[in-house]
Motif scaffolding. Structure first.
Motif, mmCIF file in Angstrom:
data_model
loop_
_atom_site.group_PDB
_atom_site.id
_atom_site.type_symbol
_atom_site.label_atom_id
_atom_site.label_comp_id
_atom_site.label_asym_id
_atom_site.label_seq_id
_atom_site.Cartn_x
_atom_site.Cartn_y
_atom_site.Cartn_z
ATOM 1 N N PHE A 175 53.505 -3.497 27.508
ATOM 2 C CA PHE A 175 54.944 -3.570 27.280
ATOM 3 C C PHE A 175 55.233 -3.814 25.798
ATOM 4 C CE2 PHE A 175 58.910 -5.741 26.784
ATOM 5 C CZ PHE A 175 59.754 -4.881 27.463
ATOM 6 N N ILE A 181 54.609 -0.655 23.779
ATOM 7 C CA ILE A 181 55.692 0.331 23.922
ATOM 8 C C ILE A 181 56.904 -0.089 23.095
ATOM 9 C CG2 ILE A 181 57.322 1.390 25.542
ATOM 10 C CD1 ILE A 181 55.220 1.283 27.675
ATOM 11 N N ASN A 203 58.364 2.190 20.059
ATOM 12 C CA ASN A 203 59.696 2.793 20.172
ATOM 13 C C ASN A 203 60.700 2.213 19.179
ATOM 14 O OD1 ASN A 203 58.654 4.168 22.325
ATOM 15 N ND2 ASN A 203 59.824 3.075 23.895
ATOM 16 N N THR A 232 56.430 10.522 22.796
ATOM 17 C CA THR A 232 56.693 9.900 24.097
ATOM 18 C C THR A 232 55.409 9.678 24.894
ATOM 19 O OG1 THR A 232 58.747 11.137 24.061
ATOM 20 C CG2 THR A 232 58.215 10.045 26.101
ATOM 21 N N SER A 285 53.893 6.075 25.339
ATOM 22 C CA SER A 285 54.740 5.243 26.201
ATOM 23 C C SER A 285 54.538 5.628 27.661
ATOM 24 C CB SER A 285 56.215 5.418 25.849
ATOM 25 O OG SER A 285 56.433 5.092 24.508
ATOM 26 N N LEU A 286 54.510 6.933 27.931
ATOM 27 C CA LEU A 286 54.425 7.365 29.320
ATOM 28 C C LEU A 286 53.064 7.075 29.923
ATOM 29 C CD1 LEU A 286 56.487 10.636 29.594
ATOM 30 C CD2 LEU A 286 57.137 8.274 29.952
ATOM 31 N N PHE A 329 52.901 3.506 30.557
ATOM 32 C CA PHE A 329 53.886 3.210 31.549
ATOM 33 C C PHE A 329 53.427 3.578 32.957
ATOM 34 C CE2 PHE A 329 57.342 4.952 33.911
ATOM 35 C CZ PHE A 329 58.038 3.791 34.095
ATOM 36 N N GLN A 337 53.876 0.659 35.651
ATOM 37 C CA GLN A 337 55.113 0.723 36.435
ATOM 38 C C GLN A 337 55.250 -0.393 37.468
ATOM 39 O OE1 GLN A 337 57.155 1.985 39.681
ATOM 40 N NE2 GLN A 337 55.851 3.755 39.446
ATOM 41 N N LEU A 397 55.051 -4.011 36.095
ATOM 42 C CA LEU A 397 56.156 -4.401 35.242
ATOM 43 C C LEU A 397 57.333 -4.902 36.067
ATOM 44 C CD1 LEU A 397 56.866 -4.486 32.277
ATOM 45 C CD2 LEU A 397 58.124 -2.393 32.625
#
Lengths: 277, 305
Positions: free
Chosen positions: A201, A204, A208, A252, A255-256, A259, A263, A266
Protein backbone atom coordinates in the motif's frame (compact mmCIF):
# COMPACT_ATOMS: atom_id res chain seq x y z
CA UNK A 1 -34.24 -15.99 -1.12
CA UNK A 2 -35.70 -16.46 -4.63
CA UNK A 3 -35.70 -13.46 -6.92
CA UNK A 4 -38.21 -12.83 -9.71
CA UNK A 5 -36.75 -13.21 -13.23
CA UNK A 6 -37.63 -9.60 -14.13
CA UNK A 7 -35.78 -8.26 -11.11
CA UNK A 8 -32.94 -10.62 -11.74
CA UNK A 9 -32.46 -9.41 -15.31
CA UNK A 10 -32.65 -5.81 -14.13
CA UNK A 11 -29.87 -6.64 -11.66
CA UNK A 12 -27.69 -8.06 -14.40
CA UNK A 13 -28.29 -5.01 -16.59
CA UNK A 14 -27.30 -2.72 -13.72
CA UNK A 15 -24.13 -4.65 -12.96
CA UNK A 16 -23.38 -4.74 -16.69
CA UNK A 17 -23.67 -0.95 -16.94
CA UNK A 18 -21.39 -0.60 -13.98
CA UNK A 19 -18.79 -2.88 -15.53
CA UNK A 20 -18.93 -0.81 -18.74
CA UNK A 21 -18.63 2.47 -16.82
CA UNK A 22 -15.64 1.05 -14.95
CA UNK A 23 -14.02 -1.06 -17.59
CA UNK A 24 -14.51 0.92 -20.78
CA UNK A 25 -12.07 3.74 -19.91
CA UNK A 26 -9.39 1.18 -19.08
CA UNK A 27 -10.06 -0.75 -22.25
CA UNK A 28 -9.84 2.45 -24.27
CA UNK A 29 -6.53 3.42 -22.70
CA UNK A 30 -5.00 0.03 -23.39
CA UNK A 31 -6.46 -0.11 -26.87
CA UNK A 32 -5.14 3.39 -27.66
CA UNK A 33 -1.69 2.33 -26.50
CA UNK A 34 -1.75 -0.44 -29.13
CA UNK A 35 -3.03 1.61 -32.05
CA UNK A 36 -1.01 3.06 -34.89
CA UNK A 37 -0.93 6.88 -35.20
CA UNK A 38 -3.10 6.66 -38.28
CA UNK A 39 -5.69 4.59 -36.48
CA UNK A 40 -6.43 6.83 -33.53
CA UNK A 41 -6.46 9.86 -35.79
CA UNK A 42 -9.29 8.32 -37.81
CA UNK A 43 -12.70 10.02 -37.62
CA UNK A 44 -14.43 6.79 -36.60
CA UNK A 45 -12.23 5.37 -33.86
CA UNK A 46 -12.80 1.71 -33.13
CA UNK A 47 -12.81 0.13 -29.69
CA UNK A 48 -10.17 -2.48 -30.47
CA UNK A 49 -7.06 -1.76 -32.53
CA UNK A 50 -7.34 -3.23 -36.02
CA UNK A 51 -3.73 -4.31 -36.08
CA UNK A 52 -2.30 -4.19 -32.57
CA UNK A 53 1.30 -3.06 -32.43
CA UNK A 54 3.73 -2.35 -29.64
CA UNK A 55 5.61 0.48 -31.34
CA UNK A 56 4.06 3.00 -28.92
CA UNK A 57 5.66 1.14 -26.03
CA UNK A 58 9.10 0.98 -27.63
CA UNK A 59 8.77 4.64 -28.56
CA UNK A 60 7.78 5.58 -25.01
CA UNK A 61 10.67 3.58 -23.62
CA UNK A 62 13.14 5.28 -25.94
CA UNK A 63 12.12 8.58 -24.46
CA UNK A 64 14.98 9.22 -22.05
CA UNK A 65 12.99 11.41 -19.70
CA UNK A 66 10.48 8.63 -19.17
CA UNK A 67 13.01 5.93 -18.29
CA UNK A 68 14.76 8.25 -15.88
CA UNK A 69 11.48 9.24 -14.23
CA UNK A 70 10.57 5.57 -13.81
CA UNK A 71 13.90 4.95 -12.11
CA UNK A 72 13.32 7.97 -9.88
CA UNK A 73 9.82 6.80 -8.94
CA UNK A 74 11.08 3.30 -8.25
CA UNK A 75 13.89 4.54 -5.99
CA UNK A 76 11.62 6.91 -4.11
CA UNK A 77 8.86 4.33 -3.65
CA UNK A 78 11.17 1.57 -2.43
CA UNK A 79 13.03 3.84 -0.02
CA UNK A 80 9.75 5.24 1.31
CA UNK A 81 8.30 1.77 1.82
CA UNK A 82 11.31 0.50 3.76
CA UNK A 83 11.45 3.58 5.96
CA UNK A 84 7.73 3.57 6.67
CA UNK A 85 7.69 -0.07 7.69
CA UNK A 86 10.79 0.16 9.88
CA UNK A 87 9.54 3.25 11.68
CA UNK A 88 5.85 2.31 11.88
CA UNK A 89 6.10 -1.26 13.10
CA UNK A 90 7.21 -0.48 16.66
CA UNK A 91 4.68 2.34 16.88
CA UNK A 92 1.88 0.12 15.61
CA UNK A 93 2.85 -2.52 18.16
CA UNK A 94 2.79 0.00 20.98
CA UNK A 95 -0.55 1.37 19.79
CA UNK A 96 -2.15 -2.03 19.65
CA UNK A 97 -0.72 -3.45 22.87
CA UNK A 98 -0.13 -0.70 25.41
CA UNK A 99 -2.54 1.62 27.10
CA UNK A 100 -0.09 4.46 26.99
CA UNK A 101 -0.90 8.14 26.96
CA UNK A 102 0.70 8.31 23.54
CA UNK A 103 -2.08 6.23 22.06
CA UNK A 104 -4.91 8.80 22.00
CA UNK A 105 -2.42 11.45 20.86
CA UNK A 106 -1.19 9.31 17.97
CA UNK A 107 -4.64 8.24 16.88
CA UNK A 108 -5.67 11.90 17.00
CA UNK A 109 -2.73 12.78 14.79
CA UNK A 110 -3.63 9.98 12.37
CA UNK A 111 -7.12 11.42 11.98
CA UNK A 112 -5.98 15.05 11.78
CA UNK A 113 -3.41 14.24 9.10
CA UNK A 114 -6.17 12.80 6.91
CA UNK A 115 -8.29 15.89 7.22
CA UNK A 116 -6.00 18.85 6.61
CA UNK A 117 -5.46 20.28 3.12
CA UNK A 118 -1.87 19.52 2.07
CA UNK A 119 -1.29 23.14 1.07
CA UNK A 120 -0.93 23.99 4.78
CA UNK A 121 1.84 21.45 5.19
CA UNK A 122 3.62 21.80 1.92
CA UNK A 123 4.56 25.49 2.17
CA UNK A 124 6.26 25.17 5.58
CA UNK A 125 7.86 21.89 4.46
CA UNK A 126 9.26 23.74 1.51
CA UNK A 127 10.59 26.42 3.87
CA UNK A 128 12.08 23.82 6.26
CA UNK A 129 13.69 21.67 3.60
CA UNK A 130 15.21 24.53 1.63
CA UNK A 131 17.82 25.65 4.15
CA UNK A 132 18.69 21.96 4.65
CA UNK A 133 19.25 21.73 0.86
CA UNK A 134 16.67 18.97 0.67
CA UNK A 135 14.21 20.57 -1.73
CA UNK A 136 14.76 19.30 -5.23
CA UNK A 137 16.43 16.12 -3.95
CA UNK A 138 15.27 12.52 -3.81
CA UNK A 139 16.02 12.11 -0.07
CA UNK A 140 13.90 15.20 0.60
CA UNK A 141 10.93 13.68 -1.22
CA UNK A 142 11.46 10.33 0.51
CA UNK A 143 11.28 11.75 4.03
CA UNK A 144 8.23 13.81 3.13
CA UNK A 145 6.54 10.71 1.70
CA UNK A 146 7.51 8.73 4.77
CA UNK A 147 5.77 11.12 7.13
CA UNK A 148 2.88 11.49 4.73
CA UNK A 149 2.21 7.74 4.35
CA UNK A 150 2.80 6.83 7.98
CA UNK A 151 -0.66 7.65 9.35
CA UNK A 152 -2.36 5.21 7.04
CA UNK A 153 0.32 2.55 7.49
CA UNK A 154 -0.13 2.85 11.26
CA UNK A 155 -3.86 2.62 10.88
CA UNK A 156 -3.55 -0.63 8.96
CA UNK A 157 -0.70 -2.11 11.00
CA UNK A 158 -2.28 -1.62 14.40
CA UNK A 159 -5.27 -3.55 13.17
CA UNK A 160 -3.04 -6.41 12.08
CA UNK A 161 -1.11 -6.41 15.37
CA UNK A 162 -4.33 -6.46 17.33
CA UNK A 163 -5.34 -9.56 15.38
CA UNK A 164 -2.28 -11.48 16.63
CA UNK A 165 -3.43 -13.45 19.68
CA UNK A 166 -2.02 -12.02 22.87
CA UNK A 167 -1.88 -15.46 24.43
CA UNK A 168 1.09 -16.37 22.22
CA UNK A 169 3.04 -13.41 23.50
CA UNK A 170 2.11 -14.16 27.07
CA UNK A 171 3.27 -17.72 26.66
CA UNK A 172 6.59 -16.43 25.34
CA UNK A 173 6.85 -14.06 28.29
CA UNK A 174 6.22 -16.92 30.68
CA UNK A 175 9.01 -18.82 28.96
CA UNK A 176 11.28 -15.90 29.79
CA UNK A 177 11.47 -14.08 26.46
CA UNK A 178 11.88 -10.29 26.73
CA UNK A 179 9.66 -7.83 24.93
CA UNK A 180 12.05 -7.27 22.00
CA UNK A 181 12.58 -11.01 21.54
CA UNK A 182 8.84 -11.63 21.66
CA UNK A 183 8.17 -9.00 19.01
CA UNK A 184 10.83 -10.31 16.66
CA UNK A 185 10.28 -14.04 17.02
CA UNK A 186 6.54 -14.27 17.76
CA UNK A 187 4.74 -11.21 16.47
CA UNK A 188 6.71 -10.46 13.30
CA UNK A 189 6.28 -13.84 11.62
CA UNK A 190 2.55 -13.83 12.31
CA UNK A 191 2.36 -10.27 11.10
CA UNK A 192 4.08 -10.96 7.79
CA UNK A 193 0.97 -10.91 5.57
CA UNK A 194 -0.12 -7.66 7.19
CA UNK A 195 3.34 -6.17 6.80
CA UNK A 196 3.43 -7.11 3.14
CA UNK A 197 0.01 -5.57 2.58
CA UNK A 198 1.05 -2.37 4.32
CA UNK A 199 4.31 -2.25 2.36
CA UNK A 200 2.48 -2.67 -0.93
CA UNK A 201 0.00 0.00 0.00
CA UNK A 202 2.82 2.39 0.91
CA UNK A 203 4.61 1.62 -2.33
CA UNK A 204 1.49 2.34 -4.40
CA UNK A 205 0.87 5.62 -2.56
CA UNK A 206 4.41 6.81 -3.19
CA UNK A 207 4.39 5.60 -6.79
CA UNK A 208 1.13 7.47 -7.52
CA UNK A 209 1.83 10.62 -5.50
CA UNK A 210 1.70 13.89 -7.41
CA UNK A 211 1.27 17.01 -5.28
CA UNK A 212 4.39 16.93 -3.09
CA UNK A 213 6.52 15.86 -6.04
CA UNK A 214 5.15 18.74 -8.10
CA UNK A 215 6.11 21.25 -5.44
CA UNK A 216 9.40 19.77 -4.25
CA UNK A 217 11.04 18.58 -7.48
CA UNK A 218 11.96 21.14 -10.12
CA UNK A 219 15.04 19.50 -11.65
CA UNK A 220 13.97 17.64 -14.84
CA UNK A 221 16.50 14.91 -13.95
CA UNK A 222 14.70 14.17 -10.69
CA UNK A 223 11.07 14.30 -11.74
CA UNK A 224 8.92 11.29 -10.93
CA UNK A 225 6.79 9.39 -13.42
CA UNK A 226 3.49 11.16 -12.63
CA UNK A 227 5.19 14.55 -13.11
CA UNK A 228 6.62 13.55 -16.48
CA UNK A 229 3.29 12.15 -17.64
CA UNK A 230 1.51 15.33 -16.56
CA UNK A 231 4.08 17.41 -18.45
CA UNK A 232 3.37 15.41 -21.62
CA UNK A 233 -0.26 16.41 -21.34
CA UNK A 234 0.61 20.04 -20.73
CA UNK A 235 2.54 20.17 -24.01
CA UNK A 236 -0.32 18.68 -25.96
CA UNK A 237 0.64 20.45 -29.18
CA UNK A 238 3.52 18.08 -29.84
CA UNK A 239 2.42 15.12 -27.75
CA UNK A 240 2.19 11.72 -29.36
CA UNK A 241 -1.01 10.21 -28.05
CA UNK A 242 0.08 6.61 -28.64
CA UNK A 243 3.29 6.76 -26.60
CA UNK A 244 1.47 8.79 -23.92
CA UNK A 245 -1.15 6.05 -23.58
CA UNK A 246 1.59 3.41 -23.53
CA UNK A 247 3.48 5.25 -20.81
CA UNK A 248 0.26 5.62 -18.82
CA UNK A 249 -0.33 1.87 -19.00
CA UNK A 250 3.26 1.23 -17.90
CA UNK A 251 2.83 3.63 -14.98
CA UNK A 252 -0.25 1.72 -13.84
CA UNK A 253 1.27 -1.77 -14.06
CA UNK A 254 3.14 -1.78 -10.71
CA UNK A 255 0.07 -0.53 -8.86
CA UNK A 256 -2.13 -3.17 -10.46
CA UNK A 257 0.29 -6.04 -9.93
CA UNK A 258 0.69 -5.22 -6.25
CA UNK A 259 -2.94 -4.55 -6.00
CA UNK A 260 -3.88 -7.96 -7.37
CA UNK A 261 -2.07 -9.52 -4.41
CA UNK A 262 -3.34 -6.92 -2.05
CA UNK A 263 -7.03 -6.71 -2.80
CA UNK A 264 -8.45 -9.05 -0.20
CA UNK A 265 -6.00 -8.17 2.56
CA UNK A 266 -6.42 -4.49 2.04
CA UNK A 267 -10.16 -4.35 2.55
CA UNK A 268 -9.92 -6.57 5.61
CA UNK A 269 -7.03 -4.43 6.89
CA UNK A 270 -9.03 -1.24 6.42
CA UNK A 271 -11.92 -2.72 8.28
CA UNK A 272 -9.95 -4.25 11.11
CA UNK A 273 -8.05 -0.97 11.46
CA UNK A 274 -11.38 0.80 11.68
CA UNK A 275 -12.95 -1.62 14.09
CA UNK A 276 -10.10 -2.57 16.37
CA UNK A 277 -7.95 0.55 16.08
CA UNK B 1 -9.31 -3.64 22.98
CA UNK B 2 -8.79 -1.24 25.88
CA UNK B 3 -11.09 -3.32 28.00
CA UNK B 4 -9.04 -6.39 27.16
CA UNK B 5 -5.94 -4.81 28.61
CA UNK B 6 -7.80 -3.66 31.67
CA UNK B 7 -9.09 -7.13 32.49
CA UNK B 8 -5.72 -8.90 32.18
CA UNK B 9 -4.39 -10.39 35.37
CA UNK B 10 -1.73 -8.26 37.07
CA UNK B 11 1.29 -10.49 36.73
CA UNK B 12 0.91 -10.87 32.98
CA UNK B 13 0.24 -7.25 32.11
CA UNK B 14 2.89 -4.78 33.23
CA UNK B 15 1.71 -1.73 35.13
CA UNK B 16 0.98 1.60 33.53
CA UNK B 17 4.26 3.49 34.24
CA UNK B 18 6.27 0.66 32.77
CA UNK B 19 3.97 0.55 29.76
CA UNK B 20 4.42 4.25 29.21
CA UNK B 21 8.18 3.84 29.31
CA UNK B 22 8.21 0.93 26.91
CA UNK B 23 5.83 2.73 24.57
CA UNK B 24 8.14 5.72 24.41
CA UNK B 25 11.05 3.57 23.24
CA UNK B 26 8.90 2.10 20.53
CA UNK B 27 7.74 5.55 19.46
CA UNK B 28 11.18 7.10 19.43
CA UNK B 29 12.24 6.41 15.82
CA UNK B 30 8.99 7.86 14.50
CA UNK B 31 8.86 10.84 16.80
CA UNK B 32 11.48 13.16 15.31
CA UNK B 33 10.38 12.88 11.66
CA UNK B 34 6.73 13.20 12.58
CA UNK B 35 7.25 16.23 14.82
CA UNK B 36 9.60 17.93 12.38
CA UNK B 37 7.81 17.12 9.13
CA UNK B 38 4.18 16.83 10.10
CA UNK B 39 3.21 18.47 13.36
CA UNK B 40 5.49 21.49 13.18
CA UNK B 41 4.78 22.30 9.50
CA UNK B 42 1.07 22.00 10.14
CA UNK B 43 1.14 24.47 13.02
CA UNK B 44 3.44 26.77 11.11
CA UNK B 45 1.20 26.46 8.05
CA UNK B 46 -1.83 27.53 10.07
CA UNK B 47 0.04 30.53 11.46
CA UNK B 48 1.46 31.41 8.04
CA UNK B 49 -2.00 32.50 6.96
CA UNK B 50 -1.63 35.49 9.29
CA UNK B 51 1.64 36.66 7.71
CA UNK B 52 2.74 38.23 4.45
CA UNK B 53 5.19 35.39 3.69
CA UNK B 54 6.27 35.22 0.06
CA UNK B 55 8.33 32.78 -1.98
CA UNK B 56 12.04 33.52 -2.32
CA UNK B 57 14.99 33.72 0.00
CA UNK B 58 15.70 36.56 2.41
CA UNK B 59 12.22 37.94 2.48
CA UNK B 60 11.11 39.11 5.90
CA UNK B 61 7.86 37.65 7.06
CA UNK B 62 5.63 39.87 9.12
CA UNK B 63 2.54 39.18 11.12
CA UNK B 64 -0.34 41.01 9.46
CA UNK B 65 -3.35 39.75 11.37
CA UNK B 66 -6.44 39.08 9.31
CA UNK B 67 -5.33 41.06 6.23
CA UNK B 68 -5.06 37.93 4.05
CA UNK B 69 -8.53 36.88 5.04
CA UNK B 70 -10.16 40.24 4.32
CA UNK B 71 -8.37 40.31 0.98
CA UNK B 72 -9.58 36.79 0.24
CA UNK B 73 -13.16 37.73 1.05
CA UNK B 74 -12.94 40.64 -1.39
CA UNK B 75 -11.54 38.42 -4.13
CA UNK B 76 -14.12 37.20 -6.64
CA UNK B 77 -11.89 34.30 -7.67
CA UNK B 78 -11.83 33.08 -4.07
CA UNK B 79 -15.62 33.06 -3.90
CA UNK B 80 -15.80 31.36 -7.27
CA UNK B 81 -13.36 28.61 -6.23
CA UNK B 82 -15.22 28.21 -2.98
CA UNK B 83 -18.53 27.77 -4.81
CA UNK B 84 -17.00 25.38 -7.35
CA UNK B 85 -15.39 23.42 -4.53
CA UNK B 86 -18.74 22.99 -2.79
CA UNK B 87 -20.55 21.96 -5.97
CA UNK B 88 -17.77 19.49 -6.80
CA UNK B 89 -17.62 18.05 -3.28
CA UNK B 90 -21.35 17.61 -2.81
CA UNK B 91 -22.03 16.38 -6.34
CA UNK B 92 -19.22 13.83 -6.35
CA UNK B 93 -19.85 12.59 -2.81
CA UNK B 94 -23.63 12.30 -3.06
CA UNK B 95 -23.80 10.85 -6.58
CA UNK B 96 -21.04 8.35 -5.95
CA UNK B 97 -22.66 7.34 -2.68
CA UNK B 98 -26.08 6.72 -4.21
CA UNK B 99 -24.58 4.76 -7.09
CA UNK B 100 -22.28 2.85 -4.75
CA UNK B 101 -25.08 1.92 -2.36
CA UNK B 102 -27.25 0.59 -5.18
CA UNK B 103 -24.34 -1.33 -6.55
CA UNK B 104 -23.28 -2.73 -3.19
CA UNK B 105 -26.83 -4.01 -2.65
CA UNK B 106 -26.68 -5.65 -6.08
CA UNK B 107 -23.31 -7.22 -5.46
CA UNK B 108 -24.44 -8.45 -2.09
CA UNK B 109 -27.10 -10.55 -3.80
CA UNK B 110 -25.52 -13.62 -5.31
CA UNK B 111 -25.05 -12.55 -8.89
CA UNK B 112 -22.70 -14.31 -11.24
CA UNK B 113 -20.29 -11.45 -11.97
CA UNK B 114 -19.82 -10.56 -8.35
CA UNK B 115 -16.18 -11.59 -8.17
CA UNK B 116 -15.26 -9.77 -11.38
CA UNK B 117 -17.12 -6.66 -10.32
CA UNK B 118 -15.44 -6.62 -6.95
CA UNK B 119 -11.98 -7.09 -8.36
CA UNK B 120 -12.52 -4.36 -10.94
CA UNK B 121 -13.96 -2.15 -8.24
CA UNK B 122 -10.70 -1.10 -6.67
CA UNK B 123 -8.69 -0.55 -9.84
CA UNK B 124 -9.55 3.15 -10.25
CA UNK B 125 -8.48 3.73 -6.72
CA UNK B 126 -5.13 2.01 -7.26
CA UNK B 127 -4.38 3.89 -10.48
CA UNK B 128 -2.17 6.98 -10.38
CA UNK B 129 -4.53 10.01 -10.46
CA UNK B 130 -2.40 11.48 -13.22
CA UNK B 131 -3.04 8.41 -15.38
CA UNK B 132 -6.77 8.58 -14.64
CA UNK B 133 -6.74 12.20 -15.80
CA UNK B 134 -4.83 11.34 -18.99
CA UNK B 135 -7.18 8.45 -19.69
CA UNK B 136 -10.25 10.68 -19.39
CA UNK B 137 -8.69 13.34 -21.55
CA UNK B 138 -8.41 10.68 -24.25
CA UNK B 139 -12.03 9.59 -23.70
CA UNK B 140 -13.38 13.15 -23.74
CA UNK B 141 -11.14 14.35 -26.57
CA UNK B 142 -13.27 16.63 -28.82
CA UNK B 143 -12.30 15.02 -32.13
CA UNK B 144 -10.88 11.55 -31.39
CA UNK B 145 -12.67 10.70 -28.15
CA UNK B 146 -15.11 7.79 -28.06
CA UNK B 147 -17.59 9.70 -25.88
CA UNK B 148 -18.32 12.15 -28.69
CA UNK B 149 -18.13 9.27 -31.16
CA UNK B 150 -20.87 7.37 -29.37
CA UNK B 151 -23.06 10.45 -28.81
CA UNK B 152 -22.82 11.43 -32.46
CA UNK B 153 -23.38 7.85 -33.56
CA UNK B 154 -26.62 7.79 -31.56
CA UNK B 155 -27.55 11.22 -32.96
CA UNK B 156 -27.72 12.69 -29.47
CA UNK B 157 -25.52 15.55 -30.62
CA UNK B 158 -24.69 16.65 -34.14
CA UNK B 159 -21.39 18.33 -33.36
CA UNK B 160 -18.44 17.17 -31.23
CA UNK B 161 -18.46 18.65 -27.73
CA UNK B 162 -15.26 19.94 -26.20
CA UNK B 163 -16.17 18.53 -22.78
CA UNK B 164 -13.20 19.79 -20.79
CA UNK B 165 -12.83 23.02 -22.75
CA UNK B 166 -16.39 24.30 -22.78
CA UNK B 167 -17.59 26.68 -20.04
CA UNK B 168 -20.82 24.75 -19.52
CA UNK B 169 -19.57 21.17 -19.65
CA UNK B 170 -16.16 21.37 -17.93
CA UNK B 171 -17.38 21.13 -14.33
CA UNK B 172 -19.94 18.34 -14.98
CA UNK B 173 -17.30 16.42 -16.96
CA UNK B 174 -14.78 16.72 -14.14
CA UNK B 175 -17.44 15.61 -11.66
CA UNK B 176 -18.08 12.46 -13.69
CA UNK B 177 -14.37 11.63 -13.53
CA UNK B 178 -14.43 12.27 -9.79
CA UNK B 179 -17.29 9.80 -9.42
CA UNK B 180 -15.45 7.26 -11.58
CA UNK B 181 -12.47 7.41 -9.23
CA UNK B 182 -14.31 7.41 -5.92
CA UNK B 183 -17.32 5.21 -6.43
CA UNK B 184 -15.64 1.80 -6.50
CA UNK B 185 -13.93 2.30 -3.14
CA UNK B 186 -17.19 3.46 -1.59
CA UNK B 187 -18.92 0.43 -3.07
CA UNK B 188 -16.45 -2.01 -1.61
CA UNK B 189 -16.66 -0.37 1.80
CA UNK B 190 -20.45 -0.48 1.77
CA UNK B 191 -20.37 -4.06 0.55
CA UNK B 192 -18.17 -5.04 3.47
CA UNK B 193 -20.65 -3.30 5.76
CA UNK B 194 -23.57 -5.16 4.18
CA UNK B 195 -21.87 -8.49 4.62
CA UNK B 196 -21.36 -7.91 8.31
CA UNK B 197 -25.12 -7.53 8.91
CA UNK B 198 -26.57 -10.49 10.73
CA UNK B 199 -28.70 -12.55 8.29
CA UNK B 200 -31.11 -13.62 11.02
CA UNK B 201 -32.40 -10.03 11.27
CA UNK B 202 -33.76 -10.36 7.74
CA UNK B 203 -35.14 -13.82 8.37
CA UNK B 204 -37.02 -12.61 11.41
CA UNK B 205 -38.36 -9.61 9.46
CA UNK B 206 -39.41 -11.86 6.58
CA UNK B 207 -41.32 -14.06 9.01
CA UNK B 208 -43.07 -10.95 10.28
CA UNK B 209 -44.04 -10.18 6.68
CA UNK B 210 -41.85 -7.10 6.17
CA UNK B 211 -41.44 -6.05 2.51
CA UNK B 212 -38.02 -5.68 0.88
CA UNK B 213 -38.36 -1.92 1.15
CA UNK B 214 -39.21 -2.13 4.85
CA UNK B 215 -36.27 -4.43 5.44
CA UNK B 216 -34.02 -1.94 3.66
CA UNK B 217 -35.26 1.05 5.66
CA UNK B 218 -35.51 -0.64 9.05
CA UNK B 219 -32.63 -3.10 8.98
CA UNK B 220 -30.10 -2.33 6.24
CA UNK B 221 -29.83 1.43 6.65
CA UNK B 222 -29.64 1.49 10.48
CA UNK B 223 -27.13 -1.37 10.50
CA UNK B 224 -25.02 0.38 7.86
CA UNK B 225 -25.21 3.76 9.52
CA UNK B 226 -21.72 3.80 11.04
CA UNK B 227 -20.13 2.69 7.79
CA UNK B 228 -22.16 5.22 5.78
CA UNK B 229 -21.29 8.11 8.06
CA UNK B 230 -17.61 7.17 8.10
CA UNK B 231 -17.20 6.70 4.36
CA UNK B 232 -19.24 9.73 3.25
CA UNK B 233 -17.52 12.11 5.64
CA UNK B 234 -14.10 10.82 4.52
CA UNK B 235 -15.17 11.12 0.88
CA UNK B 236 -16.32 14.69 1.46
CA UNK B 237 -13.04 15.69 3.05
CA UNK B 238 -10.98 13.94 0.37
CA UNK B 239 -13.02 15.51 -2.42
CA UNK B 240 -12.90 18.96 -0.86
CA UNK B 241 -9.10 18.69 -0.62
CA UNK B 242 -8.49 17.05 -3.98
CA UNK B 243 -5.94 18.42 -6.38
CA UNK B 244 -4.00 16.18 -8.82
CA UNK B 245 -6.91 14.80 -10.83
CA UNK B 246 -8.41 18.15 -11.79
CA UNK B 247 -5.00 19.80 -12.10
CA UNK B 248 -4.14 17.42 -14.92
CA UNK B 249 -7.65 17.33 -16.41
CA UNK B 250 -8.20 21.07 -16.76
CA UNK B 251 -5.72 22.94 -14.53
CA UNK B 252 -8.77 24.85 -13.25
CA UNK B 253 -9.89 26.01 -16.70
CA UNK B 254 -11.61 26.93 -18.88
CA UNK B 255 -11.86 30.44 -17.50
CA UNK B 256 -11.59 29.18 -13.92
CA UNK B 257 -14.75 27.07 -14.25
CA UNK B 258 -13.11 24.10 -12.50
CA UNK B 259 -10.86 26.07 -10.12
CA UNK B 260 -11.16 23.97 -6.96
CA UNK B 261 -9.97 25.58 -3.68
CA UNK B 262 -6.74 23.54 -3.68
CA UNK B 263 -5.95 24.64 -7.24
CA UNK B 264 -6.58 28.24 -6.25
CA UNK B 265 -4.28 27.87 -3.23
CA UNK B 266 -1.61 26.11 -5.31
CA UNK B 267 -1.60 28.89 -7.89
CA UNK B 268 -1.45 31.56 -5.15
CA UNK B 269 1.57 29.84 -3.57
CA UNK B 270 3.62 28.42 -6.38
CA UNK B 271 2.68 30.57 -9.37
CA UNK B 272 2.36 33.97 -7.72
CA UNK B 273 4.59 33.29 -4.70
CA UNK B 274 1.98 34.41 -2.15
CA UNK B 275 2.71 31.87 0.58
CA UNK B 276 0.77 33.79 3.23
CA UNK B 277 -2.30 34.13 1.05
CA UNK B 278 -2.24 30.44 0.09
CA UNK B 279 -1.91 29.43 3.74
CA UNK B 280 -4.87 31.68 4.58
CA UNK B 281 -6.85 29.83 1.92
CA UNK B 282 -5.80 26.58 3.61
CA UNK B 283 -6.97 27.98 6.96
CA UNK B 284 -10.38 28.78 5.48
CA UNK B 285 -10.61 25.22 4.16
CA UNK B 286 -9.72 23.85 7.59
CA UNK B 287 -12.43 25.94 9.23
CA UNK B 288 -14.98 24.63 6.73
CA UNK B 289 -13.90 21.04 7.38
CA UNK B 290 -14.00 21.53 11.16
CA UNK B 291 -17.49 23.05 10.98
CA UNK B 292 -18.59 20.10 8.87
CA UNK B 293 -17.00 17.57 11.23
CA UNK B 294 -18.57 19.40 14.16
CA UNK B 295 -22.03 18.93 12.69
CA UNK B 296 -21.26 15.31 11.99
CA UNK B 297 -19.95 14.60 15.48
CA UNK B 298 -22.88 16.38 17.13
CA UNK B 299 -25.36 14.38 15.09
CA UNK B 300 -23.54 11.21 15.87
CA UNK B 301 -23.38 11.91 19.59
CA UNK B 302 -27.04 12.86 19.62
CA UNK B 303 -28.07 9.66 17.84
CA UNK B 304 -25.98 7.58 20.22
CA UNK B 305 -27.36 9.23 23.33
Amino acid sequence: MRTKPAIRSFQYVAVGLYLIFLGFPLLWLISTSLKSPREFASITPSLLPKSPQISNYTEALQEQGLIRSMANSLQISIATTILVIVVSLPVAYALARFRSRLRPITNGWILVSQVFPVILIVIPLFMILRPLHLTNTIPGVVIVYMVWSMPFALWMLQGYVAAVPRELEEAAAVDGAGRARTIVSIVMPLLRPGLIATAMFTFISAWNEFFFALVLLQDPQLKTLPLVLARFVGAEGQVQIGPLAAASVLATVPSLVFFAFLQRRLTSGLLSGAVKG
Amino acid sequence: MSTMTATRPKQKSPGRPKQNREAIYLFLPALLPVLLLSVYPLIRGILLGFTDARAGLNVTTEFIGFDNFTRLLQNDLFWASFRIGLIWTIAVTVLQFVAALGLALLLNADLRFRGVARTLALIPWAMPPVVVAIMWRLLLHPTNGPVNGVLQGLNITDHPINWLGDFNTALPAVIVVGIWVGMPMTTVTLLAGLQSIDRSLYEAAAVDGASTWHQFVHITLPQLKTVIVAITSLDMIWNFNSFGLVYVLTAGGPGGKTMLPMLFAYNEAFRYGNFGMAAAMGDVMVVIIIVFLGFYLRNRLRSEA
